[in-house]
Design an enzyme around this catalytic site. Structure first.
Site, PDB file in Angstrom:
ATOM      1  N   GLY A  97     -24.308 -57.931 -23.485  1.00 38.83           N
ATOM      2  CA  GLY A  97     -25.571 -58.549 -23.861  1.00 38.83           C
ATOM      3  C   GLY A  97     -25.695 -58.632 -25.371  1.00 38.83           C
ATOM      4  CB  CYS A  98     -27.611 -60.906 -27.562  1.00 40.63           C
ATOM      5  SG  CYS A  98     -29.104 -61.036 -26.561  1.00 40.63           S
TER       6      CYS A  98
END
Lengths: 345, 345, 345, 345
Positions: free
Chosen positions: C148-149
């Site tokens: 995920g970012c």
């Protein structure tokens, strides 16, 4: 105190009406309707209003609305107002409709731009609510077709000059730019932040529905058929609309003559601010206010007048002008509740 | 009517004072000073105010200011106020200073963060203008050191809890984010549009001058020395400040207990709006207003309280709180002229 | 040339994959799938790509995808990848999944944050694609759970220090801020331009799904259970993510020691740029690139390390890291096709 | 490899040149000059370039520049290039000047819009670098006057139609809108974030210096004197320029004929993308690229053609077109190093 209801209070124009009416010294907001948010407190949808607006949104019902309100603002998608306004008027209410449904005198024009009109007879009775231009008719009206935002920004600078025959009405081009709130709160790919931010483009080129609305009024003012070229564009900002309008001068009028024509026409009208120095108006100077700022430059080589106007599309372009019209209809000073002081930044 | 002067009226905080004071029912703005724009009408610098503010900016002169004003707001860079405020006070004026010059009780703290203090004796007399916290002292003060924007956003949620001993004051971390107007109107590479837009970064990490200001107040509230970690960041927007504050709970208090502590402390104070549901506050809900919205969540796994507060850095963080302090000093309702209704969008 | 397919090519992460892959010297993009836009040329949806990408979007079908592609990127909402990846892998394809479906080693953790996992046995086989940290495992993997970012921005600065025991893993707080593109292209009120612009707020405070993802990796690195406090916020910008991370130092390490720990761990890795001077990183410096810029400051009074990292959430936070992982899996230089030079403004 | 120097590398256009040249496969950047930042590494001013550009900025000196560079780009304020270009050319260098100094064939026109011209004789030798239009002359030139951003966006759509006599050149109105980076990196009140954000206005109405530049080229194309009306506006965004151009059709040409005229003129030119469907071009589709996207609609009621063009003002409007010209002069494919793939968002 005037008792006021807003039908369609949770869209952007409706919520802006609530903002303005909440600060109006002669108004008591009594009823807010919303299909989508019936039963929900208004400040749950707009938490900025917590502690300021305690109303719960309710479904639109004639009895409830008519018992509680003397004036009804309808901030609904077009087609809905023409269904409910006839009954509201029949019950003696004053109605200010922010949709296009009551803007046209000629139902054919409405129908070619929008849809079938089901309350055609009321069109004769309704008044186009460009406050500074049709003040007298507005004062005695019971239905107002509140102008579109683009027409407001284009018509206000043009009308004095067209009436005075100073410009060639066949030469008018309006290049307009609007902030995103004009598209409303509906879910749409083209309104997503990432699609609008750092972007600029034209849309509905020469085919926007506000074009016949402008042409109908200009035709009336010119006393002959007027067609214009109109190109709207989408600006990456919330509020604000600028129109740069090009028109051939009918003869070589001086800057002073042009300024005089407009400033005399709008003498005493506080919301129209005209610059005589050629300074282009800036949308941020009118943000949150009911003002329309106007500037102009003549391109003498071409004999072409360049008019520039700015408004806040949600205020003078919608909710603010609607309240101004209510003031006129109620016999109040037109500026009451509208002395909105803008942010310096 | 209170006669009011603004020294330094053309910076962003000064202009915001003018905006707010122009709508205050008990105020008459009499004199606006500006070094840079002396002789220029205020509305030439802020054309948004055309037709609303007719004043011409003038150079600061004691006689002119003192003859015309009962209250003087000094919205000047720090160091200038401590030069002029002593004389203003000596002439019987009430002064609300928006710089840091009169915020500190302890001159050493001021001097370690700013510069040499040349009006040290007035520091004993000046009151820290965090309106809801020091109301009693403010009412009788004649010099107010109006709080910084960051301290306002960090102190308001923390003070009730620190006073009540509910959080460990040694554990406080404040991660704050501010809109660009906080940097003022000075020409600076880091304030250029292209340098800020589509950008986000921290600055002055753990070394910002507002940190000792917060620590002095927290130390007083806690009754013991408090050091905090403070990291400000720059947001690509004009107005708005958010602080997310992390602090260890001194024991496992319930959400209700935390809410009760804050809401009781601020009972009856209209500008403090506390959410009990954990909804994070949004800067846009307070834009243009004097409100501070507060939310909180407890990270139970870690026994850590997460407080979030939002203000408009130019209003509750500067000009709005200054006017609120003037109201208190003048014996008026603290909300007078500050019932600013925010934009829905 | 590597033949590559993208499943879910018209969302923002998918389109960013197309952008990057289109410039990759060893890649031939062969198939783009989209449920919503099947049959539509990709450049009709993203006109920026006209003349650059000629593909038509097609419905996902195993045969078509597997015949044409050696590597498949799945840029789909979670839950869909676990339905299709097993068959892709069974047919010998290498898969890089940008959803959460293959990020967790422990299915319980996935299920508590997301939903029922229907391909649990593949979790043992999949590798967490934090490229610089798990390079060896990535090189030989056939399924990558692309991070995920938020986890990418938080883990990259923390991992070297946690591994080295230099910080107290129980003290970690991550205050993160993300541009709006992280929310994707789905229609949502909270993604509308007018709702985001000139707004800043926290969301999913302490309860965001990326928190267990970070904790699982940090636990592995620390060799003991790690819980963190994580608060994400929404920034009014398209691209960019900043995390400011607070952690207690396990002892009084010098700035040099902290810098050495990180820079040695990432020696030779071009996408990790660490500042030794305390300059806070700025999201705009990494916009459009696969870089993660890291800065730090020690608050010596409190013995607290402040780490700051920035990434482009769509590049290092999604599509760029995915391509970096493909490079590693294909035995190519990890930077191939990723030497994206950022805009100066 | 072509050895390239950039004089004035730290302004926005200069830095954009560095960005593009850094990715050009046949270019080696050898020298970057800057008066303000001599002695400072370029990546200290643009940290985005850390690890990508190692050069230190140096003062401009003929020997150093001429020893190291075959091509020199001068990205300096006008007036400086005409002082240094004569010597550079005398030493056999190829020069591409991004200022106005070498754009005009007629020195009188330059002087009436700018200042005294001190290298008048070189004007005969310099070529106007509108790449797709003057390709043949550019290939053999040694001085290029690289076009202004506004002229590029206005001339590209107009030239084929003016040459073909399809529009009345006396009727042309160009309403253009530019992002803020066009104003450069100089400190100016009007470039401050808070002054531009949420703002839109015209400026230099009918008097912008780019107007005579456009008129000189249009006059050449039309074979008779052409005056236009030109109004630029400032957009709240970093990059992007849109021009909406209004012109009377000389007779009632079909949409197909108009499309054919432009698409044939630009056949094989990859950077000109013309829509035949009336879809208005969007600045974001060309951001970061050297493309000019063109759309058009005919307002048949008025016999008026509405052309819309978009460019990135820093790329096709400055640095990108400059590199395209270098490619042409060096006998390379004009697209080399310019296959810049735009962000989807």
């Amino acid at each position: 105190m005037i008792r006021v209801g807003v039908a369609g209070a949770t869209g952007y124009a409706g919520a802006e009406l609530v903002r303005i009416l909440a600060g109006h010294p002669e108004v008591k907001v009594t009823v807010l309707t919303s299909r989508q948010y019936a039963g929900v407190p208004f400040h749950r949808i707009y938490p900025s209003m917590s502690g300021m607006i305690e109303h719960e949104c309710q479904l639109f019902e004639y009895d409830a609305v008519c018992d509680q309100a003397d004036f009804v603002f309808t901030a609904l998608p077009h087609k809905l107002p023409m269904e409910i306004v006839p009954e509201l008027v029949a019950r003696g209410k004053k109605v200010i409709d922010l949709s296009a449904d009551f803007r046209f005198a000629d139902p054919e024009k409405y129908e070619s731009a929008y849809t079938n009109h089901t309350a055609r007879d009321l069109l004769k009775r309704s008044v186009y609510g460009l406050s500074e231009v049709f003040s007298d008719q507005i004062r005695t009206a019971d239905i107002i077709g509140n102008p579109g935002c683009y027409p407001t920004s284009v018509l206000l600078p043009l009308i004095p000059l067209v009436r005075a025959g100073m410009i060639d009405p066949g030469s008018i081009i309006a290049d307009s730019k609007s902030g995103v709130s004009g598209a409303g709160r509906a879910l749409s790919l083209t309104s997503l932040y990432c699609e609008v931010n750092e972007s600029f483009k034209a849309y509905k080129v020469a085919g926007h529905r506000h074009k016949p609305e402008m042409e109908e009024v200009l035709t009336e003012m010119a006393g002959k058929p007027v067609n214009i070229t109109f190109v709207p564009h989408l600006l990456p900002m919330n509020r604000g609309m600028e129109s740069t309008i090009y028109a051939g001068l009918s003869k070589d009028f001086s800057d002073d003559a042009i300024y005089a024509c407009m400033s005399e026409y709008y003498a005493g009208r506080r919301f129209i601010r005209i610059s005589k120095t050629g300074t282009p108006p800036d949308t941020r100077n009118v943000r949150g206010t009911n003002c329309c700022d106007i500037g102009f430059v003549v391109d003498r080589e071409k004999g072409r007048l360049i008019l520039m106007s700015v408004i806040d599309n949600l205020v003078k372009g919608a909710a603010g002008q609607a309240v101004q019209n209510m003031n006129l209809m109620a016999g109040l000073d037109e500026t009451l509740g509208l002395n909105l002081i803008p942010f310096p930044v």
